[in-house]
Design a protein around this motif. Sequence first.
Motif, mmCIF file in Angstrom:
data_model
loop_
_atom_site.group_PDB
_atom_site.id
_atom_site.type_symbol
_atom_site.label_atom_id
_atom_site.label_comp_id
_atom_site.label_asym_id
_atom_site.label_seq_id
_atom_site.Cartn_x
_atom_site.Cartn_y
_atom_site.Cartn_z
ATOM 1 N N ALA A 46 0.828 -1.206 0.000
ATOM 2 C CA ALA A 46 0.000 0.000 0.000
ATOM 3 C C ALA A 46 0.863 1.257 0.000
ATOM 4 O O ALA A 46 0.545 2.240 -0.680
ATOM 5 C CB ALA A 46 -0.931 -0.006 1.207
ATOM 6 N N VAL A 47 1.965 1.245 0.756
ATOM 7 C CA VAL A 47 2.872 2.399 0.788
ATOM 8 C C VAL A 47 3.558 2.569 -0.567
ATOM 9 O O VAL A 47 3.700 3.677 -1.081
ATOM 10 C CB VAL A 47 3.929 2.232 1.896
ATOM 11 C CG1 VAL A 47 4.894 3.417 1.899
ATOM 12 C CG2 VAL A 47 3.261 2.098 3.260
ATOM 13 N N VAL A 48 3.973 1.455 -1.155
ATOM 14 C CA VAL A 48 4.651 1.497 -2.459
ATOM 15 C C VAL A 48 3.742 2.093 -3.526
ATOM 16 O O VAL A 48 4.176 2.890 -4.365
ATOM 17 C CB VAL A 48 5.100 0.081 -2.867
ATOM 18 C CG1 VAL A 48 5.575 0.057 -4.317
ATOM 19 C CG2 VAL A 48 6.208 -0.402 -1.949
ATOM 20 N N ASP A 49 2.460 1.748 -3.512
ATOM 21 C CA ASP A 49 1.548 2.100 -4.601
ATOM 22 C C ASP A 49 0.908 3.477 -4.463
ATOM 23 O O ASP A 49 0.327 3.982 -5.430
ATOM 24 C CB ASP A 49 0.436 1.056 -4.706
ATOM 25 C CG ASP A 49 0.951 -0.292 -5.178
ATOM 26 O OD1 ASP A 49 2.049 -0.336 -5.760
ATOM 27 O OD2 ASP A 49 0.261 -1.305 -4.951
ATOM 28 N N THR A 50 0.982 4.084 -3.281
ATOM 29 C CA THR A 50 0.306 5.362 -3.065
ATOM 30 C C THR A 50 0.963 6.488 -3.862
ATOM 31 O O THR A 50 2.185 6.600 -3.904
ATOM 32 C CB THR A 50 0.311 5.728 -1.568
ATOM 33 O OG1 THR A 50 -0.358 4.706 -0.833
ATOM 34 C CG2 THR A 50 -0.396 7.057 -1.335
ATOM 35 N N ALA A 51 0.132 7.308 -4.497
ATOM 36 C CA ALA A 51 0.622 8.510 -5.173
ATOM 37 C C ALA A 51 0.572 9.663 -4.176
ATOM 38 O O ALA A 51 -0.507 10.043 -3.711
ATOM 39 C CB ALA A 51 -0.232 8.810 -6.400
ATOM 40 N N PHE A 52 1.726 10.204 -3.820
ATOM 41 C CA PHE A 52 1.800 11.272 -2.823
ATOM 42 C C PHE A 52 1.894 12.644 -3.499
ATOM 43 O O PHE A 52 2.498 12.781 -4.570
ATOM 44 C CB PHE A 52 3.007 11.066 -1.910
ATOM 45 C CG PHE A 52 2.949 9.808 -1.083
ATOM 46 C CD1 PHE A 52 2.108 9.726 0.010
ATOM 47 C CD2 PHE A 52 3.724 8.700 -1.415
ATOM 48 C CE1 PHE A 52 2.042 8.567 0.775
ATOM 49 C CE2 PHE A 52 3.677 7.545 -0.667
ATOM 50 C CZ PHE A 52 2.832 7.471 0.434
ATOM 51 N N ARG A 53 1.348 13.650 -2.850
ATOM 52 C CA ARG A 53 1.342 15.008 -3.423
ATOM 53 C C ARG A 53 2.612 15.777 -3.089
ATOM 54 O O ARG A 53 2.758 16.935 -3.458
ATOM 55 C CB ARG A 53 0.118 15.759 -2.916
ATOM 56 C CG ARG A 53 -1.185 15.064 -3.286
ATOM 57 C CD ARG A 53 -2.399 15.720 -2.681
ATOM 58 N NE ARG A 53 -2.706 17.000 -3.293
ATOM 59 C CZ ARG A 53 -3.757 17.744 -2.970
ATOM 60 N NH1 ARG A 53 -4.594 17.322 -2.024
ATOM 61 N NH2 ARG A 53 -3.974 18.895 -3.569
ATOM 62 N N GLY A 54 3.520 15.131 -2.376
ATOM 63 C CA GLY A 54 4.779 15.764 -2.003
ATOM 64 C C GLY A 54 5.665 14.733 -1.332
ATOM 65 O O GLY A 54 5.479 13.522 -1.510
ATOM 66 N N PRO A 55 6.642 15.165 -0.533
ATOM 67 C CA PRO A 55 7.512 14.215 0.170
ATOM 68 C C PRO A 55 6.710 13.287 1.069
ATOM 69 O O PRO A 55 5.695 13.675 1.658
ATOM 70 C CB PRO A 55 8.424 15.133 1.000
ATOM 71 C CG PRO A 55 8.428 16.434 0.259
ATOM 72 C CD PRO A 55 7.045 16.570 -0.298
ATOM 73 N N ALA A 56 7.161 12.040 1.184
ATOM 74 C CA ALA A 56 6.480 11.040 2.017
ATOM 75 C C ALA A 56 7.523 10.221 2.753
ATOM 76 O O ALA A 56 8.693 10.178 2.364
ATOM 77 C CB ALA A 56 5.590 10.142 1.169
ATOM 78 N N ARG A 57 7.075 9.556 3.808
ATOM 79 C CA ARG A 57 8.024 8.826 4.657
ATOM 80 C C ARG A 57 7.403 7.531 5.161
ATOM 81 O O ARG A 57 6.202 7.464 5.429
ATOM 82 C CB ARG A 57 8.418 9.705 5.852
ATOM 83 C CG ARG A 57 9.284 9.011 6.890
ATOM 84 C CD ARG A 57 9.717 9.966 7.995
ATOM 85 N NE ARG A 57 8.609 10.449 8.789
ATOM 86 C CZ ARG A 57 8.743 11.141 9.931
ATOM 87 N NH1 ARG A 57 9.950 11.440 10.367
ATOM 88 N NH2 ARG A 57 7.685 11.540 10.599
ATOM 89 N N VAL A 58 8.252 6.499 5.298
ATOM 90 C CA VAL A 58 7.851 5.274 5.971
ATOM 91 C C VAL A 58 8.833 5.045 7.119
ATOM 92 O O VAL A 58 10.048 5.162 6.947
ATOM 93 C CB VAL A 58 7.818 4.067 5.014
ATOM 94 C CG1 VAL A 58 9.189 3.759 4.429
ATOM 95 C CG2 VAL A 58 7.261 2.833 5.712
ATOM 96 N N THR A 59 8.305 4.752 8.302
ATOM 97 C CA THR A 59 9.125 4.482 9.471
ATOM 98 C C THR A 59 8.774 3.101 10.010
ATOM 99 O O THR A 59 7.842 2.447 9.545
ATOM 100 C CB THR A 59 8.899 5.530 10.573
ATOM 101 O OG1 THR A 59 7.529 5.454 11.020
ATOM 102 C CG2 THR A 59 9.167 6.938 10.057
ATOM 103 N N GLY A 60 9.508 2.669 11.016
ATOM 104 C CA GLY A 60 9.252 1.364 11.622
ATOM 105 C C GLY A 60 10.509 0.830 12.264
ATOM 106 O O GLY A 60 11.617 1.273 11.951
#
Length: 696
Positions: free
Chosen positions: A247-261
């Motif tokens: 889901a994170v890979v496929d999302t189209a973001f309107r600007g910078p995005a981040r994944v944490t964990g």
Amino acid sequence: MPKLAVAKECFQEYGRLDKPLQDKITDTLAKFEAATHTGIHMEKIADARNRRFRSIRIDQFYRGIVLAPETGDVYTLLTVLPHDDAYTWARRRDLTVNRATGGIEIRDVAMIDESLSELAKVAESTPTRLFALVNDADLTRLGIDETIVQLARTLTDTNQLDAMKPIIPETQWDALTGLASGLTPEQVWSELGAKIVDEPYDTDDLDAAVARSTDRIVLVDGPQDLMAMFAHPFALWRIYLHPTQQAVVDTAFRGPARVTGGPGTGKTVVALHRAHRLAQESTDPVLVTTFTSTLTDSLRAGVKLLATSPEVLDRIDVQHVDKLAHQVFRDKHGAPKMLTSNDEQQLWSSIITRLELPFSEAFLTAEWRNVVLAQRVSTAADYLSAKRTGRGRRLGANQKAKVWQALWEFENALRERGQWTHEMVCREATKLLEERTDKPYRHVVVDEAQDLSPEQWRFVRAAVPEGPDDVFIAGDTHQRIYDSRVSLRDVGINVTGRSSRLVVNYRTTAEILGWSLELLRGERIDDMDGQLDSIAGCRSDVHGMPPTTKGFGTQSDEISYVADTVQAWIDSGVAPGEIGVATRANRLGTKVLDELFRRGVSVRSLVKSKGDADSVAIGSMHAMKGLEFRCMAVVGVGASQVPAGKAITSADEDLQTHDRDMQRERCVLFVACTRAREDLLVTWTDEPSPFLVPLV
């Protein structure tokens, strides 16, 4: 023409087989598309539980079990086993479709039936049930089918649930584990990464389920693609995506995005898939970058595994951030004359002596990097008004004036000498990129983001125009191993509303993860965005032995015990390349390496980047970042070595910096310990590190 798809379990099984058998498997399957069904000895299995199961002859002793399509031409390889075991597998197991996610599931029907009967008898004498507070409607909504609901209703504790992992379909077991850990049905659904559907998927359509199950099944694009996959079975195993990651890979973001964990949650996997998707969708160049050359090499290898074509691979540029900054600098100014660390220390010392300053070299160096460079301070007025957040030693106006004089003289001396530091090269490269309207990249993906400095972040920001999907960040501040603190907003990167968190650890056993998390208990760690970060809820659903901790009277005894343990791992069937040894000091690592070499164990040094890849890897705790090993020894975790004295600012000089240094040393140890997948050994000589005292 028939096409072949392969279930991910096959790659895990394949990696454990002997090389001659591996060669026979790849040879047989590589001929699949060109061969007739008879030519590859595909046969119906008379008493198989699923009428579409077929067998493929690998050699005289081994068979593959394949799912034949009802319609279409995709055949799915499910497992490769010895002859009798393969047919037993087909008699006991069936394939079903998860009604919630629509994915394919493999289940041991015979074992489920046997277990259900036994568990029901045990449950009769136990008044409490593990899922007593979860209603059937929620279980069904989460994709738990009627048979597994029956099974779940007999469970009385989490130990029983853990024992059922081999026989419960993976997605259903994930859902039950989430509920058992205290998550609500809504939280479990969020972890599954799927959307609730008004109508369930067709549970009879196995072909459609296979096509949907990209997290479990990979379609092979010809013999060369198959050979490449089987050449790296464990690497390919790691690049499958859980639906939450997808889901994170496929999302189209309107600007910078981040994944944490937390560690092992798949942040790097997501970053690589993200870069690959961006490169597939356009012809614009994509930069994948991080802060060390070792990690860069690992990312480059991952990109090669994912790339679906030479054109896509050519669009992805994997570069060490400092190397790229130097490249931009050299294109304009030529090769810089670099200041050595010894020359830098001598320059600070001479400035302190000449100006008769009451400040140490370490203090001035940190002030220059953490205030002047971090905030782009260029004048005395800028410095006097600059925020000194994180700099514990307060300075009055007169003291600031003296410090600024020293900082100015340092940079002026470098200008006169024509010398540069890596930070100054990065600063100049950033200015050059900021002046360009034609940015070198359209998308940038940053891995291990927590260890980039503010100047490196500005360089990243300048390398790509602002816009949709411009910057994607993967990182975990609990794994920060260098003194790089940054507010993303201050460097022009705003991820507000575009941040995702991964919570399931796919690498480390629950016992190793839980023990390692205790190293950071109570630590207040920032999130790079003005708030505190947390890895509460980070968990592993895989269980194993707890870590082994052991102290010794002498270092020679400690080294001997570590060598004995490494040899025992190898004797038990662990490949040398699946073993890592980490030390805080390189000197101790060299001693361990010498002892293993003396015993005839194949070893390689991460410091020198030399040695066979299929050998025991030995390096510093810092060098282990981004790596993982089946078995891990963390050596020399004694009070005199961890924390490392030279890495800690005196509390008398700067209490706040001292506390940050101590936290960073904890994080370094945490990183080293969480490289282990199955077995962790932690040793020390004399007294254990203060970080270990509560745990041993």
